[in-house]
Scaffold this motif. Structure first.
Motif, PDB file in Angstrom:
ATOM      1  N   LEU A 246     -55.062  80.539  98.627  1.00 41.11           N
ATOM      2  CA  LEU A 246     -55.802  81.445  97.750  1.00 41.11           C
ATOM      3  C   LEU A 246     -55.887  80.883  96.339  1.00 41.11           C
ATOM      4  CD1 LEU A 246     -54.134  84.730  98.988  1.00 41.11           C
ATOM      5  CD2 LEU A 246     -56.553  84.168  99.233  1.00 41.11           C
ATOM      6  N   VAL A 247     -54.962  79.985  96.027  1.00 39.41           N
ATOM      7  CA  VAL A 247     -54.944  79.309  94.731  1.00 39.41           C
ATOM      8  C   VAL A 247     -55.125  77.825  94.975  1.00 39.41           C
ATOM      9  CG1 VAL A 247     -53.410  78.564  92.861  1.00 39.41           C
ATOM     10  CG2 VAL A 247     -53.573  80.979  93.445  1.00 39.41           C
ATOM     11  N   GLY A 248     -55.966  77.224  94.202  1.00 42.45           N
ATOM     12  CA  GLY A 248     -56.218  75.793  94.344  1.00 42.45           C
ATOM     13  C   GLY A 248     -57.562  75.450  93.766  1.00 42.45           C
ATOM     14  N   HIS A 249     -57.932  74.190  93.877  1.00 42.67           N
ATOM     15  CA  HIS A 249     -59.210  73.738  93.326  1.00 42.67           C
ATOM     16  C   HIS A 249     -60.367  74.449  94.017  1.00 42.67           C
ATOM     17  CE1 HIS A 249     -57.689  70.582  90.747  1.00 42.67           C
ATOM     18  NE2 HIS A 249     -56.833  70.287  91.692  1.00 42.67           N
ATOM     19  N   GLY A 250     -61.233  75.031  93.208  1.00 40.32           N
ATOM     20  CA  GLY A 250     -62.392  75.728  93.743  1.00 40.32           C
ATOM     21  C   GLY A 250     -62.129  77.175  94.100  1.00 40.32           C
ATOM     22  N   CYS A 251     -60.851  77.605  94.079  1.00 40.47           N
ATOM     23  CA  CYS A 251     -60.502  79.003  94.373  1.00 40.47           C
ATOM     24  C   CYS A 251     -59.998  79.658  93.093  1.00 40.47           C
ATOM     25  CB  CYS A 251     -59.437  79.053  95.457  1.00 40.47           C
ATOM     26  SG  CYS A 251     -59.954  78.437  97.056  1.00 40.47           S
ATOM     27  N   MET A 252     -59.204  80.660  93.261  1.00 39.49           N
ATOM     28  CA  MET A 252     -58.553  81.306  92.126  1.00 39.49           C
ATOM     29  C   MET A 252     -57.525  80.352  91.526  1.00 39.49           C
ATOM     30  SD  MET A 252     -56.614  85.006  92.158  1.00 39.49           S
ATOM     31  CE  MET A 252     -55.611  84.570  93.565  1.00 39.49           C
ATOM     32  N   THR A 253     -57.403  80.341  90.198  1.00 38.36           N
ATOM     33  CA  THR A 253     -56.403  79.501  89.547  1.00 38.36           C
ATOM     34  C   THR A 253     -55.061  80.222  89.481  1.00 38.36           C
ATOM     35  OG1 THR A 253     -56.912  80.356  87.342  1.00 38.36           O
ATOM     36  CG2 THR A 253     -58.202  78.459  88.112  1.00 38.36           C
ATOM     37  N   SER A 254     -54.003  79.454  89.259  1.00 42.26           N
ATOM     38  CA  SER A 254     -52.676  80.061  89.103  1.00 42.26           C
ATOM     39  C   SER A 254     -52.656  81.006  87.909  1.00 42.26           C
ATOM     40  CB  SER A 254     -51.616  78.967  88.921  1.00 42.26           C
ATOM     41  OG  SER A 254     -51.506  78.169  90.074  1.00 42.26           O
ATOM     42  N   TYR A 255     -53.366  80.638  86.855  1.00 41.19           N
ATOM     43  CA  TYR A 255     -53.409  81.483  85.656  1.00 41.19           C
ATOM     44  C   TYR A 255     -54.120  82.806  85.951  1.00 41.19           C
ATOM     45  CZ  TYR A 255     -54.252  82.975  80.860  1.00 41.19           C
ATOM     46  OH  TYR A 255     -54.305  83.693  79.690  1.00 41.19           O
ATOM     47  N   CYS A 256     -55.150  82.755  86.773  1.00 41.38           N
ATOM     48  CA  CYS A 256     -55.831  83.988  87.178  1.00 41.38           C
ATOM     49  C   CYS A 256     -54.869  84.891  87.943  1.00 41.38           C
ATOM     50  CB  CYS A 256     -57.054  83.647  88.026  1.00 41.38           C
ATOM     51  SG  CYS A 256     -57.931  85.086  88.680  1.00 41.38           S
ATOM     52  N   LEU A 257     -54.076  84.310  88.831  1.00 43.98           N
ATOM     53  CA  LEU A 257     -53.103  85.094  89.596  1.00 43.98           C
ATOM     54  C   LEU A 257     -52.085  85.745  88.664  1.00 43.98           C
ATOM     55  CD1 LEU A 257     -51.780  85.944  92.305  1.00 43.98           C
ATOM     56  CD2 LEU A 257     -50.502  83.793  92.218  1.00 43.98           C
ATOM     57  N   ILE A 258     -51.570  84.977  87.689  1.00 46.14           N
ATOM     58  CA  ILE A 258     -50.596  85.534  86.743  1.00 46.14           C
ATOM     59  C   ILE A 258     -51.230  86.679  85.948  1.00 46.14           C
ATOM     60  CG2 ILE A 258     -49.139  85.032  84.754  1.00 46.14           C
ATOM     61  CD1 ILE A 258     -48.221  83.784  87.410  1.00 46.14           C
ATOM     62  N   THR A 259     -52.506  86.526  85.581  1.00 46.98           N
ATOM     63  CA  THR A 259     -53.200  87.584  84.841  1.00 46.98           C
ATOM     64  C   THR A 259     -53.313  88.848  85.691  1.00 46.98           C
ATOM     65  OG1 THR A 259     -54.476  85.868  83.694  1.00 46.98           O
ATOM     66  CG2 THR A 259     -55.266  88.122  83.507  1.00 46.98           C
ATOM     67  N   LEU A 260     -53.593  88.685  86.980  1.00 46.74           N
ATOM     68  CA  LEU A 260     -53.640  89.835  87.880  1.00 46.74           C
ATOM     69  C   LEU A 260     -52.277  90.532  87.950  1.00 46.74           C
ATOM     70  CD1 LEU A 260     -55.741  88.416  90.868  1.00 46.74           C
ATOM     71  CD2 LEU A 260     -56.465  90.151  89.227  1.00 46.74           C
ATOM     72  N   ILE A 261     -51.215  89.743  87.960  1.00 40.82           N
ATOM     73  CA  ILE A 261     -49.866  90.326  88.000  1.00 40.82           C
ATOM     74  C   ILE A 261     -49.608  91.136  86.736  1.00 40.82           C
ATOM     75  CG2 ILE A 261     -47.400  89.788  88.047  1.00 40.82           C
ATOM     76  CD1 ILE A 261     -48.126  87.267  89.678  1.00 40.82           C
ATOM     77  N   ILE A 262     -50.028  90.611  85.586  1.00 36.51           N
ATOM     78  CA  ILE A 262     -49.828  91.318  84.318  1.00 36.51           C
ATOM     79  C   ILE A 262     -50.560  92.661  84.331  1.00 36.51           C
ATOM     80  CG2 ILE A 262     -50.368  91.252  81.849  1.00 36.51           C
ATOM     81  CD1 ILE A 262     -49.869  88.223  81.960  1.00 36.51           C
ATOM     82  N   VAL A 263     -51.824  92.661  84.796  1.00 36.56           N
ATOM     83  CA  VAL A 263     -52.589  93.911  84.849  1.00 36.56           C
ATOM     84  C   VAL A 263     -51.919  94.910  85.793  1.00 36.56           C
ATOM     85  CG1 VAL A 263     -54.813  94.958  85.448  1.00 36.56           C
ATOM     86  CG2 VAL A 263     -54.752  92.756  84.273  1.00 36.56           C
ATOM     87  N   ASN A 264     -51.408  94.430  86.905  1.00 34.45           N
ATOM     88  CA  ASN A 264     -50.734  95.317  87.849  1.00 34.45           C
ATOM     89  C   ASN A 264     -49.505  95.967  87.214  1.00 34.45           C
ATOM     90  OD1 ASN A 264     -49.876  96.358  90.542  1.00 34.45           O
ATOM     91  ND2 ASN A 264     -48.256  94.849  90.270  1.00 34.45           N
TER      92      ASN A 264
END
Length: 657
Positions: free
Chosen positions: A236-254
């Motif tokens: 789900l994270v990797g080149h061309g997908c969601m970035t690790s930073y995007c995932l961390i941002t989602l965690i913060i919003v949650n």
């Protein structure tokens, strides 16, 4: 204005065990049959469904591979030996990187670069090294700050030149045309990959913010590290997908949505601003209340999955600045709907002298940067990626709500990291069979017959830098265009030697010369076996390429005085042939198609690399075909066209008479 997670979905944490969500639009249904009927009527002909099936084929192959099964067995053995309550720490230790090793590597690299550049730059880390969320395959991300006035591209070239001459670094790649140009290389001593950028300091501020959050509470670091492992394992994270930073941002919003963390707007109200190019990076965590002691990391993980399994991503913007899920149209989509965002655009315009790019609201998924409010950190997520993400979230939420699994943490973590993929594939197969039976025979026939234009578009889908689960892994492409110097040296070389009037465009001869060069690189410098499959001279060629050992990694571009580029590379190929044939360390099984296609005016040459039919993993990040393609682009970036043009003789002299 804040919006609920989904207009029609139950509140987070309620009813997720029985609700089935549409994979495309997230509409909730009480049964799989109702959901299938909806998908069949509303989305049967849409690309995400087809692309998702292709991903599931790839995930099946990946998760049933010997390497993945061996890793799963190793983790199971480690979990069995874990002490009560220590299962999560076992998982994190199994996948996390050695931060001490990374910090030692960073210190060596920083000293080496700053010493060589003689005080003209300062080197700062960002990303997982700073946040403490590095996994074993993580890179080291560096920002190089110039000291004094120095054009960014001039500094870029100096650093690239230094790295190529240094014995401390290898596998240097220049990625000039990215949104943030970077130089990618490998540290010889530790083998760690390094990404260097010289034009975007924002990441250093973001990384420091995440680091401060992680060190507030160990449970936050465990939460983020586990979810990063989960997302990496499922691609789900990797080149061309969601970035690790995007995932961390989602965690913060949650965390903000569950009132466990204040919004960034609140954090900024407690301290004076720190404005960088119109963006305020200030924050203060001093008055932030602690996370309740009764909440375990496992419960925080469950909260994440349950919350996002019900979010309607198509209609929402996840905003850590306001700490909530917003409605797209009434906020960023409406003038005056998000005053702080509009004010920041004005300040950025005043600071840099030109209007910044607005938030990309039309993307499949919208996640706002905590500080740069116009930056959509989820802009790389496609519709098919979102379908896959949603299904993974739903299955993970169901697993975390299963009492049998939650009472046995070793089985829960095994399910989330490995078993979820098995369930995803099996459920989709069942769904496809039911859909086929529910589809009228006439409609099935109509779906098989596609317009020729649509077929052509599908076959030419391009993939620039991808992982296994991105849009269909069909082709990697690279475009070459002539520079002014290319054309000048071609005129003074070939055409002046023939003393004749040019009767074809100069671009025609540039193309022919470059095609000859590429043939020489494939057959002589890389020693590939090539077989011509299709051709239409002078603008189209397609070869089947193959080789049994690696001839492209570890090449040096630093040559002795008086030695030509081609001669230096050929010398290395001869050495590789002696040392690498029969050496298991360099053994590969590379097979694929290599194509050249020129534009009608000969001003552009596109290189395509494509795996053989059925090879779904042929273009994953670390495959031989991918490494060859990256090395090939890098070699062309160091190649001297002037050297080739000075000795090149066009095969058909009639064109010059």
């Amino acid at each position: 204005m804040p919006a609920p997670a989904s207009e029609d979905s139950p509140p987070p944490g309620e009813g997720t065990d029985n609700v089935v969500l549409c994979m495309v639009c997230a509409a909730p249904f009480q049964s799989m049959q109702d959901c299938l009927a909806h998908e069949l009527l509303k989305h049967a002909s849409k690309p995400p469904q087809k692309q998702l099936r292709q991903r599931l084929n790839a995930i099946t192959k990946l998760f049933t591979s010997a390497q993945t099964q061996s890793e799963r067995n190793e983790l199971r053995e480690a979990l069995e030996k874990s002490e009560p309550g220590g299962h999560l720490r076992t998982v994190l230790h199994f996948f996390a990187s050695d931060l001490n090793k990374m910090e030692t590597c960073f210190g060596h690299v920083r000293n080496c670069i700053e010493k060589e550049m003689r005080g003209r730059v300062r080197v700062f880390p960002f990303g997982s090294l700073v946040t403490g969320l590095a996994l074993k395959e993580s890179d080291i991300d560096l920002y190089m700050q110039p000291c004094g006035e120095q054009p960014a591209m001039q500094l870029y070239n100096k650093v690239s030149y230094f790295l190529r001459r240094s014995k401390c670094f290898t596998d240097i790649y220049n990625i000039r045309h990215a949104r943030v140009p970077i130089i990618r290389c490998k540290h010889q001593l530790t083998g760690l990959n390094i990404d260097i950028n010289m034009s975007n300091p924002n990441s250093t501020y973001n990384s420091q913010f995440v680091r401060d959050l992680m060190f507030r509470d160990e449970r936050l670091r465990e939460l983020c590290l586990f979810l990063k492992i989960w997302a990496k394992k499922l691609k789900l994270v990797g080149h061309g997908c969601m970035t690790s930073y995007c995932l961390i941002t989602l965690i913060i919003v949650n965390l903000q949505a569950h009132r466990l963390l204040p919004s960034v707007k609140q954090l900024q109200s407690l301290c004076p601003p720190v404005n960088i190019s119109g963006v305020n990076y200030a924050y203060s965590l001093e008055l932030t209340p602690p996370i309740p002691s009764h909440l375990t990391t496992q419960e925080l993980i469950k909260n994440f999955f349950v919350y996002y399994s019900t979010v309607n991503f198509e209609k929402s913007v996840l905003s850590p600045f306001l700490g909530s899920c917003l409605d797209k149209q009434t906020t960023l989509g409406t003038p005056g709907g998000f005053p702080e965002y509009e004010e920041q655009l004005r300040l950025m315009h005043d600071a840099v002298g030109e209007p910044p790019e607005a938030f990309q609201l039309e993307r499949a998924m919208c996640v706002q940067d905590p500080f740069e409010l116009q930056h959509n950190v989820a802009k790389s997520v496609s519709a098919s990626n979102l379908c896959y993400l949603r299904q993974c979230l739903v299955l993970a939420a169901q697993g975390c709500s299963n009492e049998e699994l939650t009472s046995q943490p070793d089985k829960l973590y095994d399910y989330l990291l490995f078993g979820l993929a098995d369930k995803l594939v099996s459920e989709r197969l069942v769904a496809d069979r039911k859909a086929e039976r529910a589809t009228p025979r006439k409609q099935q026939k109509m779906e098989i017959i596609q317009p020729q234009q649509q077929i052509a578009e599908t076959e030419t889908t391009k993939l620039e830098t991808v992982g296994v689960f991105n849009a269909p892994p069909i082709v990697r492409s690279h475009v070459i265009t002539p520079t002014t110097n290319d054309l000048k040296c071609l005129r003074s070389g070939l055409l002046s030697r023939n003393k004749t009037e040019e009767v074809r465009p100069i671009y025609y001869y540039w193309l022919a010369c470059y095609v000859d060069t590429i043939k020489d690189v494939l057959t002589q410098l890389y020693a590939l076996n090539i077989e011509l499959k299709e051709s239409e001279e002078p603008g189209y060629y397609k070869w089947l390429i193959s080789i049994s050992y690696d001839t492209w990694t570890g090449r040096s571009f630093q040559r002795g005085a008086g030695q030509s580029f081609f001669a230096h590379q050929l010398q290395q190929t001869i050495e590789f042939s002696k040392n690498r044939i029969g050496n298991p360390q360099y053994a590969v099984n590379l097979r694929g198609y290599f194509s050249l296609l020129a534009s009608e005016d000969y001003k552009e040459l596109r290189l395509d690399v494509q795996p053989l039919p059925g090879d779904l993993l042929g273009l994953q990040r670390n495959s031989p075909l991918t490494k060859l393609f990256k090395a090939f682009k890098n070699l062309l970036g160091n190649y001297s066209f002037k050297e080739k043009a000075s000795t090149w003789e066009f095969c058909s002299k009639s064109d010059l008479n």
